[in-house]
Every structure is written in structure tokens, then in C-alpha cells.
Write an enzyme that holds these catalytic residues in place. Structure first.
Site, short mmCIF file in Angstrom:
data_model
loop_
_atom_site.label_atom_id
_atom_site.label_comp_id
_atom_site.label_asym_id
_atom_site.label_seq_id
_atom_site.Cartn_x
_atom_site.Cartn_y
_atom_site.Cartn_z
N CYS A 86 0.74 -1.26 -0.05
CA CYS A 86 -0.04 0.05 0.11
C CYS A 86 0.91 1.32 -0.03
O CYS A 86 1.34 1.37 -0.94
CB CYS A 86 -0.88 -0.19 1.13
SG CYS A 86 -2.41 1.23 1.04
N HIS A 203 -3.62 -5.77 1.08
CA HIS A 203 -2.92 -5.94 2.12
C HIS A 203 -3.18 -7.77 2.72
O HIS A 203 -3.93 -8.20 3.67
CB HIS A 203 -3.67 -5.29 3.54
CG HIS A 203 -3.43 -3.74 3.46
ND1 HIS A 203 -2.19 -2.95 3.98
CD2 HIS A 203 -3.98 -2.63 2.88
CE1 HIS A 203 -2.27 -1.86 3.73
NE2 HIS A 203 -3.26 -1.59 3.03
N GLU A 205 -1.35 -8.68 4.65
CA GLU A 205 -0.95 -9.05 6.20
C GLU A 205 -2.07 -8.95 7.19
O GLU A 205 -2.30 -9.56 8.37
CB GLU A 205 0.07 -8.07 6.78
CG GLU A 205 -0.40 -6.57 6.79
CD GLU A 205 -0.58 -5.84 5.59
OE1 GLU A 205 -0.68 -4.57 5.71
OE2 GLU A 205 -0.34 -6.26 4.36
#
Length: 230
Positions: A86, A203, A205
Site C-alpha cells: 500500500c 494488504h 498481512e
């Protein structure tokens, strides 16, 4: 694998990234303030998401000139791994470590939702625990995720196999409807020529534990941990 997460003013995803890396490696990554100038013994440098320096000027433009960046350039030059997610992807393009730019989303609105990504190649350290053509879910949260590059740059990325992920439907179709931010050729992430630097907008994660709602992003970190195991 020894990982370090660079913390810029305004970054807000460093803890999410730390959770993902610790789950994959069993070790908590090092947090490095952006004014540090030395990276020693680090295998993976991560530039996380957020709003570095408030996203003034352009997203990532100020962070790209932070004191830590020459050390990150040198780390990459030596063949070290770098992951930018990002705002981290925006920083990598602003720093000239990856080509192109991230522009305002096509609809001029901030997008916060899940999307689907298709893996374009799985023979890399980042995607080794996926399969080529596999589709996985990842959250997106950005206002400037519209990937843009000159036509010859796009052709080079395609020709050299440097497109890492594309926005796709849940069944893997590359459609305009799946491309919410308007990125050229549905590109969601790209590699450097040596495949050691990866930038992507969504994302992974944030989907590494069932308590987060899924583990679609976990293979990326597991693959890195396996590839870079000491």
C-alpha cells in the site's frame, strides 16, 4: 529470516505486518525508525501501509527521501528482499525502486473493501506458497491505488514476467468490475527485475489468522520465511 519494518511518521500498519511476520517466522521483526541510516544483518525490509508524512505532496513522496532510504536502496542493490504494501508500494515507486506511479483511484473515492488477486507467477520467494493462477482474497484500503505506467513500461513488465498480482474476480477472471481503482491492466503488484523487490496495494498481512476472517495472505509470508530461512 531476520525482518525489519520501517516506521515512518503516519504509518499505521506496522503492527499488522509484525503479526504476519511473527506468525510465519516465530520471531518478532525489528522496528526501524525512518531516521536510521544502517541496515545490518537484515534479510527482508518491509515498508508498511498507512499515510507516511500525512501523504502530503504525493503519497510516499516525502518518505522516499527519508534518511533510511539510501540504506534500503543499497540493501536491494545487494540482492536483499524488500516488500512494500500500500503506502509502501507508493514509497517504492516514488523512490525509483519500482517503475510507474500510484494515482488517485478512478472513482476519486477511498476504497476500503476486500478484493481478489490472481497470482501471475509462483516461482518467486514471495509467491512460492501459492500456485500460478491461484486467486486469493485481500483487503484494500487506499485512495491512491490506481497503478499507472507508460505503455512501453507496461509492455516490459508483461514481457519480463514482472507482474506479480492482478485484480480479478473470485473465479480468476480479469475484468473491469474487479479493478475497483482503475489500475492499468488490472495490475495490483509488481516485481523488480531480480524478483527481490515486491510492491502491491492490497494488504495480505490482514488475513493471516482465522480470527482475522481468513488466512488468504498467510502463504505470502510463509513462502518468504521458507525461502529466507537461515
Amino acid at each position: 529470516m531476520k525482518a525489519a519494518i520501517v516506521v515512518f511518521p503516519g504509518i499505521n500498519r506496522e503492527r499488522d505486518m509484525a503479526i504476519a511476520l511473527q506468525l510465519a517466522t516465530g520471531h518478532r521483526p525489528q522496528m526501524i525508525w525512518h531516521k536510521e541510516t544502517v541496515l545490518e544483518g537484515i534479510d527482508l525490509v518491509v515498508l508498511p501501509g498507512g499515510f507516511s508524512s500525512g501523504d502530503y505532496l504525493r503519497c510516499g513522496a516525502m518518505a522516499a527521501h527519508s534518511p533510511i532510504m539510501p540504506a534500503i536502496h543499497e540493501h536491494a542493490r545487494r540482492g536483499g528482499h524488500v516488500l512494500g504494501v500500500c503506502n509502501g508500494f507508493q514509497i517504492l515507486t516514488e523512490a525509483g525502486m519500482l517503475p510507474g506511479a500510484l494515482l488517485r483511484n478512478a472513482g476519486l473515492r477511498f476504497l476500503s473493501m476486500d478484493c481478489h488477486l490472481r497470482v501471475e507467477r509462483a516461482d518467486t520467494d514471495f509467491a512460492g506458497h501459492y500456485q500460478t493462477g491461484q486467486v486469493f482474497r485481500a483487503p484494500m484500503a487506499h485512495g491512491d491505488g490506481n497503478y499507472f505506467a507508460a505503455s512501453d513500461t507496461l509492455d516490459r513488465l508483461e514481457g519480463e514476467g514482472l507482474v506479480a498480482f492482478r485484480y480479478a474476480s473470485a473465479s480468476g477472471e480479469i475484468t473491469n468490475a474487479a479493478n475497483r481503482n482503475g489500475s492499468q491492466r488490472n495490475i495490483a503488484g509488481i516485481y523488480s527485475p531480480n524478483l527481490r523487490v515486491l510492491g502491491l496495494m492490497p494488504h495480505p498481512e490482514d488475513l493471516v489468522d482465522p480470527l482475522m476472517g481468513g488466512i488468504d495472505g498467510k502463504p505470502l509470508f510463509d513462502g518468504l520465511a521458507a525461502a529466507l530461512a537461515a
